[in-house]
Design a protein around this motif. Structure first.
Motif, PDB file in Angstrom:
ATOM      1  N   GLY A  40       0.815  -1.211   0.000  1.00 55.03           N
ATOM      2  CA  GLY A  40       0.000   0.000   0.000  1.00 55.03           C
ATOM      3  C   GLY A  40       0.846   1.258   0.000  1.00 55.03           C
ATOM      4  O   GLY A  40       0.535   2.230  -0.690  1.00 55.03           O
ATOM      5  N   ALA A  41       1.945   1.248   0.764  1.00 54.39           N
ATOM      6  CA  ALA A  41       2.826   2.420   0.832  1.00 54.39           C
ATOM      7  C   ALA A  41       3.505   2.672  -0.519  1.00 54.39           C
ATOM      8  O   ALA A  41       3.585   3.818  -0.973  1.00 54.39           O
ATOM      9  CB  ALA A  41       3.875   2.232   1.918  1.00 54.39           C
ATOM     10  N   VAL A  42       3.956   1.609  -1.167  1.00 56.09           N
ATOM     11  CA  VAL A  42       4.588   1.765  -2.482  1.00 56.09           C
ATOM     12  C   VAL A  42       3.570   2.279  -3.492  1.00 56.09           C
ATOM     13  O   VAL A  42       3.847   3.183  -4.286  1.00 56.09           O
ATOM     14  CB  VAL A  42       5.215   0.430  -2.957  1.00 56.09           C
ATOM     15  N   GLY A  43       2.361   1.728  -3.462  1.00 50.48           N
ATOM     16  CA  GLY A  43       1.302   2.183  -4.362  1.00 50.48           C
ATOM     17  C   GLY A  43       0.948   3.646  -4.135  1.00 50.48           C
ATOM     18  O   GLY A  43       0.742   4.396  -5.080  1.00 50.48           O
ATOM     19  N   SER A  44       0.902   4.056  -2.869  1.00 48.77           N
ATOM     20  CA  SER A  44       0.599   5.457  -2.543  1.00 48.77           C
ATOM     21  C   SER A  44       1.686   6.393  -3.049  1.00 48.77           C
ATOM     22  O   SER A  44       1.404   7.461  -3.595  1.00 48.77           O
ATOM     23  CB  SER A  44       0.439   5.634  -1.034  1.00 48.77           C
ATOM     24  N   GLU A  45       2.937   5.993  -2.879  1.00 47.58           N
ATOM     25  CA  GLU A  45       4.048   6.812  -3.379  1.00 47.58           C
ATOM     26  C   GLU A  45       4.023   6.903  -4.900  1.00 47.58           C
ATOM     27  O   GLU A  45       4.284   7.966  -5.468  1.00 47.58           O
ATOM     28  CB  GLU A  45       5.393   6.265  -2.903  1.00 47.58           C
ATOM     29  N   ALA A  46       3.702   5.811  -5.560  1.00 43.42           N
ATOM     30  CA  ALA A  46       3.613   5.831  -7.022  1.00 43.42           C
ATOM     31  C   ALA A  46       2.495   6.770  -7.469  1.00 43.42           C
ATOM     32  O   ALA A  46       2.657   7.525  -8.437  1.00 43.42           O
ATOM     33  CB  ALA A  46       3.368   4.421  -7.565  1.00 43.42           C
ATOM     34  N   TYR A  47       1.380   6.767  -6.752  1.00 45.24           N
ATOM     35  CA  TYR A  47       0.278   7.661  -7.099  1.00 45.24           C
ATOM     36  C   TYR A  47       0.671   9.121  -6.865  1.00 45.24           C
ATOM     37  O   TYR A  47       0.376   9.992  -7.687  1.00 45.24           O
ATOM     38  CB  TYR A  47      -0.974   7.316  -6.292  1.00 45.24           C
ATOM     39  N   ARG A  48       1.353   9.393  -5.744  1.00 43.70           N
ATOM     40  CA  ARG A  48       1.799  10.769  -5.466  1.00 43.70           C
ATOM     41  C   ARG A  48       2.766  11.247  -6.542  1.00 43.70           C
ATOM     42  O   ARG A  48       2.687  12.383  -7.015  1.00 43.70           O
ATOM     43  CB  ARG A  48       2.451  10.859  -4.088  1.00 43.70           C
ATOM     44  N   LEU A  49       3.714  10.388  -6.918  1.00 47.12           N
ATOM     45  CA  LEU A  49       4.668  10.750  -7.970  1.00 47.12           C
ATOM     46  C   LEU A  49       3.935  10.982  -9.289  1.00 47.12           C
ATOM     47  O   LEU A  49       4.246  11.930 -10.017  1.00 47.12           O
ATOM     48  CB  LEU A  49       5.729   9.655  -8.116  1.00 47.12           C
TER      49      LEU A  49
END
Length: 135
Positions: A40-49
C-alpha cells in the motif's frame, strides 16, 4: 520405504525449506518480507509521484515552446533544437506518468485480488472444516 512415507518425507523437507532460510546464509529471516502495508505504501508513493509529474513535469512546457518559436522566427538554429528537446521532455514525462500509474494501479489490483483470494480461501477452509465435523 513405501511411496506414502517417501512422499510425506519429501513434503516435510520442502515445507521446511520454504518456511526458513538456511542458517549458513546469515539471513535473520525470510529472503523477502512484504505485507499489505508495504504494498500500500509503495502504491501510494507511485500515485503521489504520478500526480506530481503530471503538473510539475510540465511547468516549463509552454515557456519552452514559446521560446523555441521565438528563436526559430529570429533565425536561430537553437530554436528547432529547443523545440525537439521540449518534445522529447514531454514524451519522457508522459512515459513516467504512465509507468507510475501502472505501478499504482497494479499494486491496488494486487491488494484487492489478494484480499478476495484470502476471503475465498477462508470460506473454503471453513466450509471444509464444517463438512469434516458433519460426517
Amino acid at each position: 520405504m513405501s511411496f506414502e512415507e517417501e512422499w510425506s518425507a519429501a513434503r516435510t523437507a520442502a515445507t521446511l525449506r520454504l518456511d526458513h532460510t538456511p542458517a549458513s546464509t546469515g539471513a535473520a529471516g525470510a529472503d523477502l518480507a512484504l505485507d499489505q502495508d508495504h504494498i500500500g505504501a509503495v502504491g501510494s508513493e507511485a500515485y503521489r509521484l504520478h500526480s506530481r509529474l503530471q503538473t510539475d513535469g510540465r511547468h516549463a512546457a509552454t515557456a519552452s515552446a514559446e521560446a523555441a518559436g521565438a528563436l526559430a522566427r529570429e533565425g536561430f538554429a537553437c530554436g528547432s533544437a529547443l523545440a525537439r528537446a521540449n518534445g522529447r521532455w514531454e514524451t519522457q514525462v508522459k512515459t513516467l506518468v504512465a509507468a507510475c500509474a501502472q505501478i499504482s494501479n497494479g499494486l491496488d489490483y494486487s491488494l484487492s485480488s489478494h484480499a478476495k483470494e484470502e476471503q475465498r480461501l477462508y470460506a473454503e477452509f471453513t466450509s471444509s472444516k464444517i463438512d469434516e465435523y458433519l460426517r
